[in-house]
Scaffold this active site. Structure first.
Site, mmCIF file in Angstrom:
data_model
loop_
_atom_site.group_PDB
_atom_site.id
_atom_site.type_symbol
_atom_site.label_atom_id
_atom_site.label_comp_id
_atom_site.label_asym_id
_atom_site.label_seq_id
_atom_site.Cartn_x
_atom_site.Cartn_y
_atom_site.Cartn_z
ATOM 1 N N GLY A 83 0.838 -1.190 0.000
ATOM 2 C CA GLY A 83 0.000 0.000 0.000
ATOM 3 C C GLY A 83 0.878 1.246 0.000
ATOM 4 N N GLY A 131 -0.072 -4.826 0.916
ATOM 5 C CA GLY A 131 -1.295 -4.538 0.155
ATOM 6 C C GLY A 131 -1.416 -5.366 -1.121
ATOM 7 N N GLU A 154 5.171 -5.839 7.699
ATOM 8 C CA GLU A 154 4.609 -4.693 8.447
ATOM 9 C C GLU A 154 5.179 -4.497 9.849
ATOM 10 O OE1 GLU A 154 2.777 -6.864 6.726
ATOM 11 O OE2 GLU A 154 1.560 -5.730 5.307
ATOM 12 N N ASP A 162 -1.766 -6.744 7.866
ATOM 13 C CA ASP A 162 -3.205 -6.512 7.687
ATOM 14 C C ASP A 162 -3.688 -7.088 6.356
ATOM 15 O OD1 ASP A 162 -1.932 -4.584 6.119
ATOM 16 O OD2 ASP A 162 -3.371 -3.006 6.583
#
Ligand SMILES: *[C@@H]1O[C@H](CO)[C@@H](O)[C@H](O)[C@H]1NC(C)=O
Length: 354
Positions: A83, A131, A154, A162
């Site tokens: 992301g 992402g 992450e 996530d």
């Protein structure tokens, strides 16, 4: 003549060109094809791209003329390296709603991919992290090549794995998912399939032919897609004899991860808050559906936006690149269970809903 085009129209055209260039959404044969098209930044996913992909995916899902969905990355290096996290932390500092909207809409897209009624095929022929994993792993088919580089990194930036990491990671064999989540360990090529992240392995040079065969299928069922993928996999012998990179360590991985303390030496670089959140996230996620995991992860994302490690991690790894984040708290011991618990609490009317 140039002066014949009115200024507002010209602006609109420029806007449209800009908006459509970061992600291409095309109908090829009976397939909907999504191409992530920001090769200069390794196809990093931003909110405008999410806002284009999601409605088109829903449209194709309900369109009689569309039978399968294919997603791939442009540029030959990355599927999607993650992301656009830097923009999110900048928004967080400025109190901009992007810091909420990005996670919310990204997770809604992740869920739509997991629930997609038509065969969804991700060609993860390159870097696939964070992402980018969320855009692929929940789909029915994920095709890795020798160029695939997978990671959920992450914890090194003060976040947590996530995009549904809490769903797919605890479902990998043994404690492999927890290991990948805590350490950000990178899997390459065939190992991405061996770990269960990809469903198939096809050599990179064969992927254009594979894609052509897929879009040429007439009324394909998931089984038909599966057969095509299998036949390409059968023609790909590269690294087929090489054992899984973590084979020798699997028994250690399975026993180690009962206790975070035992892993703490390896994990000294990671945010202690991220590690504790991640441990609990995967434990809880093992028993939850993908939508319920994403509701939990949205709460966690907002807890990270309220804290400091996420900003510090992005600064150290992506902005200043000094690779020496100052975590706060700086040790696992200083972090109370109660503080971790609070990250999981409901956001009331701000909770994620589908
Ligand atoms: C692929 O190879 C396996 C094992 O040799 C075989 O059972 C299967 O039928 C093959 N599939 C296709 C589609 O060629």
């Amino acid at each position: 003549q140039a002066h014949m085009v009115s200024k507002p129209l010209l602006l609109l055209l420029l806007l449209l060109m800009h908006a459509s260039s970061e992600v291409l959404l095309e109908k090829v044969g009976r397939a909907g094809v999504i191409t992530i098209n920001r090769p200069k930044v390794l196809n990093a996913l931003n909110l405008p791209m999410i806002r284009q992909i999601y409605p088109q995916l829903k449209k194709w899902e309900n369109d009689k003329e569309t039978e399968i969905v294919i997603i791939k990355g442009a540029g030959g290096k990355a599927f999607c390296a993650g992301g656009d996290i830097r923009a999110v932390t900048e928004a967080g500092k400025a109190g901009d709603p992007l810091a909420e909207d990005f996670f919310r809409e990204e997770y809604i897209l992740n869920n739509a991919i997991g629930a997609c009624k038509k065969p969804y095929i991700a060609l993860i022929d390159g870097i696939t992290m964070g992402g980018g994993v969320g855009l692929s792993v929940h789909g029915r088919f994920r095709v890795a090549s020798e160029k695939t580089l997978f990671a959920m990194p992450e914890t090194a930036i003060g976040l947590f794995p996530d995009v549904g990491g809490g769903y797919f990671l605890p479902r990998l064999r043994g404690k492999l998912g927890l290991f990948l989540a805590l350490t950000g360990f990178r899997l390459k090529g065939r190992d991405v399939q061996r770990a269960g992240v990809a469903t198939h392995f096809v050599e990179s040079k064969k992927i254009p032919d594979l894609e052509k065969e897929l879009v040429d299928l007439k009324s394909p069922s998931a089984d038909d897609v599966s057969r095509v993928l299998e036949s390409y996999q059968n023609q790909s012998s590269l690294d087929s004899e090489k054992p899984f990179v973590l084979d020798k360590h699997m028994s250690d991985i399975d026993s180690l991860s009962h206790s975070l303390c035992l892993l703490s030496q390896t994990l000294a670089r990671m945010s202690p808050t991220s590690l504790k959140i991640t441990f609990k996230q995967l434990q809880a996620g093992a028993a939850l559906s993908l939508p319920d995991v994403l509701v939990m992860e949205y709460r966690l994302s907002q807890a990270c936006m309220r804290g400091c490690d996420f900003y510090e991690g992005v600064r150290a790894v992506l902005v200043d690149k000094d690779q020496s984040p100052k975590w706060n708290p700086s040790t696992l011991e200083e972090l109370s269970d109660q503080t971790v618990e609070q990250c999981f609490s409901s956001l009331g009317e701000k909770d994620l809903t589908f």
